[in-house]
Design a protein around this motif. Structure first.
Motif, PDB file in Angstrom:
ATOM      1  N   ALA A 113      36.979  44.911  64.750  1.00 56.54           N
ATOM      2  CA  ALA A 113      35.811  44.552  65.561  1.00 56.54           C
ATOM      3  C   ALA A 113      34.696  44.017  64.681  1.00 56.54           C
ATOM      4  O   ALA A 113      34.073  44.768  63.921  1.00 56.54           O
ATOM      5  CB  ALA A 113      35.322  45.770  66.353  1.00 56.54           C
ATOM      6  N   GLY A 114      34.421  42.725  64.766  1.00 63.13           N
ATOM      7  CA  GLY A 114      33.357  42.118  63.987  1.00 63.13           C
ATOM      8  C   GLY A 114      32.043  42.087  64.751  1.00 63.13           C
ATOM      9  O   GLY A 114      31.995  42.277  65.968  1.00 63.13           O
ATOM     10  N   ASN A 115      30.968  41.829  64.023  1.00 58.41           N
ATOM     11  CA  ASN A 115      29.635  41.744  64.624  1.00 58.41           C
ATOM     12  C   ASN A 115      29.484  40.376  65.291  1.00 58.41           C
ATOM     13  O   ASN A 115      28.873  39.458  64.745  1.00 58.41           O
ATOM     14  CB  ASN A 115      28.571  41.941  63.541  1.00 58.41           C
ATOM     15  CG  ASN A 115      27.196  42.144  64.123  1.00 58.41           C
ATOM     16  OD1 ASN A 115      26.890  41.675  65.209  1.00 58.41           O
ATOM     17  ND2 ASN A 115      26.352  42.851  63.387  1.00 58.41           N
ATOM     18  N   LEU A 116      30.029  40.252  66.481  1.00 59.05           N
ATOM     19  CA  LEU A 116      30.103  38.972  67.171  1.00 59.05           C
ATOM     20  C   LEU A 116      28.825  38.614  67.908  1.00 59.05           C
ATOM     21  O   LEU A 116      28.774  37.572  68.574  1.00 59.05           O
ATOM     22  CB  LEU A 116      31.267  38.992  68.169  1.00 59.05           C
ATOM     23  CG  LEU A 116      32.654  39.160  67.540  1.00 59.05           C
ATOM     24  CD1 LEU A 116      33.686  39.527  68.591  1.00 59.05           C
ATOM     25  CD2 LEU A 116      33.058  37.889  66.819  1.00 59.05           C
ATOM     26  N   GLY A 117      27.812  39.454  67.820  1.00 57.14           N
ATOM     27  CA  GLY A 117      26.601  39.211  68.583  1.00 57.14           C
ATOM     28  C   GLY A 117      25.410  38.808  67.754  1.00 57.14           C
ATOM     29  O   GLY A 117      25.166  37.626  67.510  1.00 57.14           O
ATOM     30  N   ASN A 118      24.666  39.808  67.255  1.00 64.49           N
ATOM     31  CA  ASN A 118      23.355  39.510  66.694  1.00 64.49           C
ATOM     32  C   ASN A 118      23.403  38.690  65.408  1.00 64.49           C
ATOM     33  O   ASN A 118      22.515  37.883  65.148  1.00 64.49           O
ATOM     34  CB  ASN A 118      22.571  40.809  66.455  1.00 64.49           C
ATOM     35  CG  ASN A 118      23.296  41.763  65.536  1.00 64.49           C
ATOM     36  OD1 ASN A 118      24.429  42.143  65.800  1.00 64.49           O
ATOM     37  ND2 ASN A 118      22.646  42.163  64.464  1.00 64.49           N
ATOM     38  N   MET A 151      27.889  33.468  74.099  1.00 66.90           N
ATOM     39  CA  MET A 151      29.229  33.619  74.661  1.00 66.90           C
ATOM     40  C   MET A 151      30.081  34.519  73.772  1.00 66.90           C
ATOM     41  O   MET A 151      30.826  35.377  74.256  1.00 66.90           O
ATOM     42  CB  MET A 151      29.890  32.240  74.777  1.00 66.90           C
ATOM     43  CG  MET A 151      31.244  32.231  75.436  1.00 66.90           C
ATOM     44  SD  MET A 151      31.135  32.449  77.213  1.00 66.90           S
ATOM     45  CE  MET A 151      32.782  31.914  77.697  1.00 66.90           C
ATOM     46  N   SER A 152      29.953  34.340  72.470  1.00 67.75           N
ATOM     47  CA  SER A 152      30.699  35.167  71.523  1.00 67.75           C
ATOM     48  C   SER A 152      30.308  36.627  71.661  1.00 67.75           C
ATOM     49  O   SER A 152      31.175  37.525  71.670  1.00 67.75           O
ATOM     50  CB  SER A 152      30.434  34.679  70.095  1.00 67.75           C
ATOM     51  OG  SER A 152      31.013  35.542  69.144  1.00 67.75           O
ATOM     52  N   GLN A 369      33.798  33.848  63.304  1.00 64.14           N
ATOM     53  CA  GLN A 369      34.179  35.069  64.018  1.00 64.14           C
ATOM     54  C   GLN A 369      35.213  35.894  63.251  1.00 64.14           C
ATOM     55  O   GLN A 369      35.331  37.100  63.463  1.00 64.14           O
ATOM     56  CB  GLN A 369      34.736  34.701  65.402  1.00 64.14           C
ATOM     57  CG  GLN A 369      33.664  34.255  66.378  1.00 64.14           C
ATOM     58  CD  GLN A 369      34.227  33.708  67.672  1.00 64.14           C
ATOM     59  OE1 GLN A 369      35.419  33.441  67.784  1.00 64.14           O
ATOM     60  NE2 GLN A 369      33.381  33.544  68.673  1.00 64.14           N
ATOM     61  N   PHE A 370      35.953  35.261  62.351  1.00 65.20           N
ATOM     62  CA  PHE A 370      36.919  35.975  61.514  1.00 65.20           C
ATOM     63  C   PHE A 370      36.277  36.547  60.248  1.00 65.20           C
ATOM     64  O   PHE A 370      36.955  37.219  59.472  1.00 65.20           O
ATOM     65  CB  PHE A 370      38.051  35.027  61.092  1.00 65.20           C
ATOM     66  CG  PHE A 370      39.103  34.807  62.143  1.00 65.20           C
ATOM     67  CD1 PHE A 370      40.232  35.612  62.208  1.00 65.20           C
ATOM     68  CD2 PHE A 370      38.974  33.785  63.071  1.00 65.20           C
ATOM     69  CE1 PHE A 370      41.204  35.413  63.169  1.00 65.20           C
ATOM     70  CE2 PHE A 370      39.940  33.570  64.039  1.00 65.20           C
ATOM     71  CZ  PHE A 370      41.055  34.387  64.093  1.00 65.20           C
ATOM     72  N   THR A 371      34.986  36.283  60.024  1.00 62.17           N
ATOM     73  CA  THR A 371      34.374  36.568  58.726  1.00 62.17           C
ATOM     74  C   THR A 371      33.248  37.590  58.797  1.00 62.17           C
ATOM     75  O   THR A 371      32.669  37.939  57.775  1.00 62.17           O
ATOM     76  CB  THR A 371      33.809  35.248  58.133  1.00 62.17           C
ATOM     77  OG1 THR A 371      34.724  34.193  58.385  1.00 62.17           O
ATOM     78  CG2 THR A 371      33.603  35.352  56.631  1.00 62.17           C
ATOM     79  N   LEU A 372      32.935  38.072  59.970  1.00 61.28           N
ATOM     80  CA  LEU A 372      31.743  38.899  60.162  1.00 61.28           C
ATOM     81  C   LEU A 372      31.966  40.347  59.736  1.00 61.28           C
ATOM     82  O   LEU A 372      33.094  40.845  59.765  1.00 61.28           O
ATOM     83  CB  LEU A 372      31.336  38.858  61.633  1.00 61.28           C
ATOM     84  CG  LEU A 372      30.942  37.472  62.146  1.00 61.28           C
ATOM     85  CD1 LEU A 372      30.910  37.468  63.667  1.00 61.28           C
ATOM     86  CD2 LEU A 372      29.579  37.067  61.588  1.00 61.28           C
ATOM     87  N   PRO A 373      30.898  41.048  59.366  1.00 63.31           N
ATOM     88  CA  PRO A 373      31.005  42.495  59.074  1.00 63.31           C
ATOM     89  C   PRO A 373      31.274  43.276  60.361  1.00 63.31           C
ATOM     90  O   PRO A 373      31.215  42.718  61.459  1.00 63.31           O
ATOM     91  CB  PRO A 373      29.638  42.834  58.473  1.00 63.31           C
ATOM     92  CG  PRO A 373      28.715  41.790  59.009  1.00 63.31           C
ATOM     93  CD  PRO A 373      29.521  40.546  59.156  1.00 63.31           C
ATOM     94  N   PRO A 374      31.556  44.564  60.261  1.00 64.85           N
ATOM     95  CA  PRO A 374      31.910  45.349  61.451  1.00 64.85           C
ATOM     96  C   PRO A 374      30.800  45.363  62.503  1.00 64.85           C
ATOM     97  O   PRO A 374      29.619  45.265  62.188  1.00 64.85           O
ATOM     98  CB  PRO A 374      32.152  46.757  60.889  1.00 64.85           C
ATOM     99  CG  PRO A 374      32.501  46.539  59.462  1.00 64.85           C
ATOM    100  CD  PRO A 374      31.712  45.352  59.022  1.00 64.85           C
TER     101      PRO A 374
END
Length: 419
Positions: A113-118, A151-152, A369-374
């Protein structure tokens, strides 16, 4: 855009997280005593029930339209792949490094689960506004990029509050089961034919029998003996029919999908995709715009509160976390080496097959989206189920420290590939 400029852009949101975490850690010390364990627990419930749903609804209802949902159909597929691949890699990591059983779900969650928001909400518009950005006009890029990031965040919320929520909830069940097993008294076995093993009842929160090894001893009082007999009888009745298990699983899935953030995301999609509903809340002439403004105001408190809680947990986590250093290194390796490499292949293949829009910024967002921290919401879940809060904070500390450099390097690679 130069490397150092990109480094500053990518590191700003990460530094914000770290600075607010430091403030949360200071507030949790004995010197301040403003953010003790009880305060963090109560604040976390407010975040879960009020702030996070407000943030998801406000962003979705404002930025996402029905046309976006149709034209960006590959984004949910891409996010699903990040969770699937990250989950598999996390499972392999757990099997190899063998952390504590109740921490297995946390490790898999931080890998998947990556940080797909903020973070995307900050990084993508910032890159668009920089001189030399390869994504065209600043205003157009910033507006479209904000829609991509929203959207992400919304789609990521569905996965996080279903799949990741299930992982952490299961970890909480394992942790309580472990605590229950450790607190079970060792009752002497008075049966002359016994082998020295007494099988006790599995609790409602665990589905594995607990075996307590005790040697035969002198007779005990009748009440204690009756309790053991009842426990043995109930343990024998513990097997459920196949249909019962299926029904329980479906009920659990439905319960996890009915969390406040998930419901808010669904409502946000409905309002965003339905013009007449959207016109009621969004825009200067909207008759109910005060409701949207109030919801947005509540949502703005999500990230600061989550980060303060993580910082508060960190003060205890550095002393009591039970994470092996190799586990931390393994999570970092999965998140910032393996997943980004796979992400490049996925996006390039999808582009060659004609599955993506022609906008290179869309491909950039998919790769990031594949590179974000948790995801920050993992911390909310660990606090909610009272499991692994300290270990979660330690993982966040190290993964977010590495994220500044990792996001910079990979963003440079992504823009070079796409342009």
């Amino acid at each position: 855009m130069g490397f150092w400029t990109l480094f500053q852009v990518a590191s700003m949101p990460v530094l914000q997280v770290l600075l607010i975490s430091i403030l949360g850690a200071f507030m949790a010390t004995n010197y301040c005593n403003l953010l003790n364990a009880d305060a963090r627990r109560h604040m976390n419930k407010i975040v879960f029930i009020t702030f996070t749903p407000s943030l998801m609804f406000a962003c979705l209802a404002k930025t996402v339209t029905f046309q976006d949902i149709i034209s960006w159909w590959f984004m949910p597929v891409n996010i699903g792949l990040t969770f699937l691949i990250g989950g598999i890699l996390g499972w392999i990591l757990v099997k190899i490094l063998k952390p504590e059983p109740y921490l297995e779900g946390l490790v898999i969650a931080t890998c998947s689960a990556g940080n797909l928001g903020n973070l995307l909400l900050i990084v993508v518009p910032a890159i668009c506004n920089e001189d030399g950005s390869p994504f065209g006009d600043h205003n157009v890029c910033g507006s479209v990029g904000l829609s991509y990031a929203s959207m992400s965040m919304a789609l990521g919320g569905f996965f996080i509050w279903s799949y990741t929520y299930h992982l952490i909830r299961t970890s909480g069940i394992k942790y309580r089961a472990l605590q229950a097993a450790q607190s079970i008294p060792k009752v002497p076995n008075t049966d002359p034919d016994a082998t020295g093993e007494t099988h006790l009842l599995k609790t409602d929160d665990q589905e594995k029998a607990v075996v307590v090894l005790v040697p035969p001893a002198k007779p005990v009082d009748e009440d204690t003996e009756n309790k053991v007999v009842i426990a043995i009888e109930r343990a024998g009745e513990g097997k459920m029919a196949l249909w019962g298990k299926v029904e329980e699983t479906l009920h659990q899935i439905l319960e996890e999908l009915m969390t406040p953030p998930t419901i808010a995301a669904i409502l946000g999609f409905i309002f965003g995709a339905t013009p007449w509903l959207k016109n009621l809340l969004i825009g200067e002439s909207a008759p109910l715009r005060v409701i949207q403004d109030s919801i947005k105001l509540l949502g703005d408190g999500t990230i600061p509160c989550i980060t303060l809680i993580l910082g508060g947990n960190l003060t205890q986590g550095l002393r009591s976390a039970r994470l092996k250093p190799l586990v931390i290194l393994g999570v970092i390796f999965v998140r910032y080496v393996i997943l980004p490499t796979i992400g490049i292949g996925v996006v390039i293949a999808a582009g060659k097959l004609g599955l993506l829009p022609s906008d290179p910024l869309f491909g950039y967002v998919l790769m990031v989206q594949f590179t974000l921290p948790p995801a920050m919401n993992i911390g909310t879940m660990t606090q909610l189920f009272d499991v692994g809060q300290e270990e979660c904070s330690v993982l966040y500390l190290w993964t977010y420290l590495v994220a500044a450099l990792a996001l910079t390097v990979w963003s440079t690679v992504y823009m070079w590939i796409l342009t």
